[in-house]
Scaffold this motif. Structure first.
Motif: not given
Length: 395
Positions: A73, A124, A127, A327, A330, A332, A335
């Motif tokens: 992230d 991620l 997603a 995904a 959640s 951004q 995520k």
């Protein structure tokens, strides 16, 4: 308009790198871990130690995955994928040196740690699609390549443990994916600097509180899912007396349905509402878990084939959809952390065989089938409730 082109190109390239990375890491997993247990026991160590060696990977993956989600992230997830593949290449070379038990213990622990960082980063990357439809197709593709690796991996593993010189092929492949991941540009769509982020531990604790219901739901599904390859397989082979050849045929049937049927199923249902997909998957999965209780009759083999068909359809619908749900719901900026919490549900795969064995010994196999179906139903309905709660909160 033209400024969005690099971002779109990077999204496509990142998804391809993520899928290649998932395939390579799972191929390595399925080529090694089915043989590690037998290899450790064959070297004179106790079965308990062999079990610990295999379970160590799942434990380190779950624990390290929380930090891996925060890392993905806060940094470029594609760079994390690249670094993980470089680490995987190095680790695979470790088995070229020795198959000693202490080396296998180290291999299992480090493999789990690498996968713990790799999985939320790849999820991620997948997603980051423009539409929910594209996101669900991406997670469906991820599930497909995992099963493709599961079909190929054991065959390669048999060759690898007989001819260890095949390992450099894995290492070189992982190295190429790592270099490709590191060569991609960093986020072109990074938002401007905002308020200072909370400490990683704060993010993890907050996410655990928020997603605890979803984590428990998926873990229940995994506990039920684990029965098919552990307690159910033992019952089919020994108690029913159908033998290992019949069970192996069931697993080949299972793999064939996934490899050839999953793309068609997901194309038809990717545009459907999550509740519709997950409910249909629940019905199929529950039926697949209940039917083996009836397999002691004269048509037992046909019942088991029907059970495997239902179980596989339910698996194809429930597991990728639940991953995509985390995904989609959640935020951004956290995520990958949410997706790493989803991966905690793998602990259900470790707890499932233990719970299943206790239930069989105390209540019998039919009770295990009923309780497994109830666990899958409870987990699936928990995901539906999570989906509706988030929709209400956002609406």
């Amino acid at each position: 308009m033209t400024s969005s082109a690099p971002t779109a190109e990077r999204r496509i390239a990142g998804s391809r790198i993520a899928l290649m990375s998932v395939f390579l890491s799972r191929l390595a997993q399925f080529a090694t871990f089915p043989f590690i247990y037998s290899f450790v026991v064959g070297s004179g160590a106790s079965p308990v130690l062999a079990g610990v060696v295999v379970a160590l990977s799942a434990i380190t993956s779950a624990l390290v995955g929380l930090g891996g989600g925060v890392l993905a992230d806060r940094r470029c997830e594609v760079a994390v994928i690249g670094l993980c593949n470089l680490a995987l290449a190095t680790l695979l070379l470790l088995l070229q040196i020795s198959f000693a038990v202490h080396v296998l213990i180290l291999f299992s622990a480090l493999f789990g740690a690498i996968q713990g960082c790799l999985d939320p980063a790849t999820q991620l990357s997948l997603a980051k699609q423009r539409t929910t439809y594209e996101s669900r197709r991406s997670f469906g593709a991820r599930y497909y390549v995992i099963n493709l690796a599961a079909a190929i991996g054991p065959v390669l593993g048999a060759l690898i443990f007989e001819h260890a010189q095949i390992w450099p092929v894995f290492a070189i492949s992982a190295l190429l994916v790592g270099v490709a991941g590191l060569s991609l540009p960093h986020r072109a769509d990074t938002p401007p600097p905002g308020p200072a982020r909370a400490a990683p531990l704060h993010d993890i604790l907050a996410a655990l509180r928020h997603y605890r219901g979803g984590i428990l739901s998926v873990t229940l599904i995994m506990v039920a899912y684990a029965q098919m390859t552990t307690t159910f397989s033992h019952h089919i082979i020994t108690s029913l007396g159908y033998g290992i050849e019949f069970y192996a045929g069931l697993m080949v049937f299972h793999a064939g349905l996934i490899l050839f049927g999953q793309p068609l199923v997901l194309n038809l249902l990717a545009r459907a509402q999550f509740v519709q997909t997950i409910t249909l998957g629940l019905l199929a999965l529950g039926l697949g878990l209940l039917l083996p209780a009836l397999a002691s009759g004269p048509h037992g083999r046909a019942v088991l084939v029907a059970a495997m068909f239902c179980f596989t359809v339910g698996e194809v619908l429930v597991l990728p959809s639940s991953n995509a749900l985390f995904a989609e719901l959640s935020p951004q900026d956290t995520k990958a952390l949410a997706l790493s919490l989803y991966n905690l549900s793998r602990l259900g795969l470790a707890a499932g065989p233990i719970l299943g064995s206790v239930i069989v010994e105390t209540l019998g196999f039919p009770a295990l089938c009923a309780l497994s179906a109830l666990a899958a139903a409870g987990g699936t309905m928990g995901l539906v409730r999570m989906s509706r709660r988030e929709e209400t909160a956002s609406g």
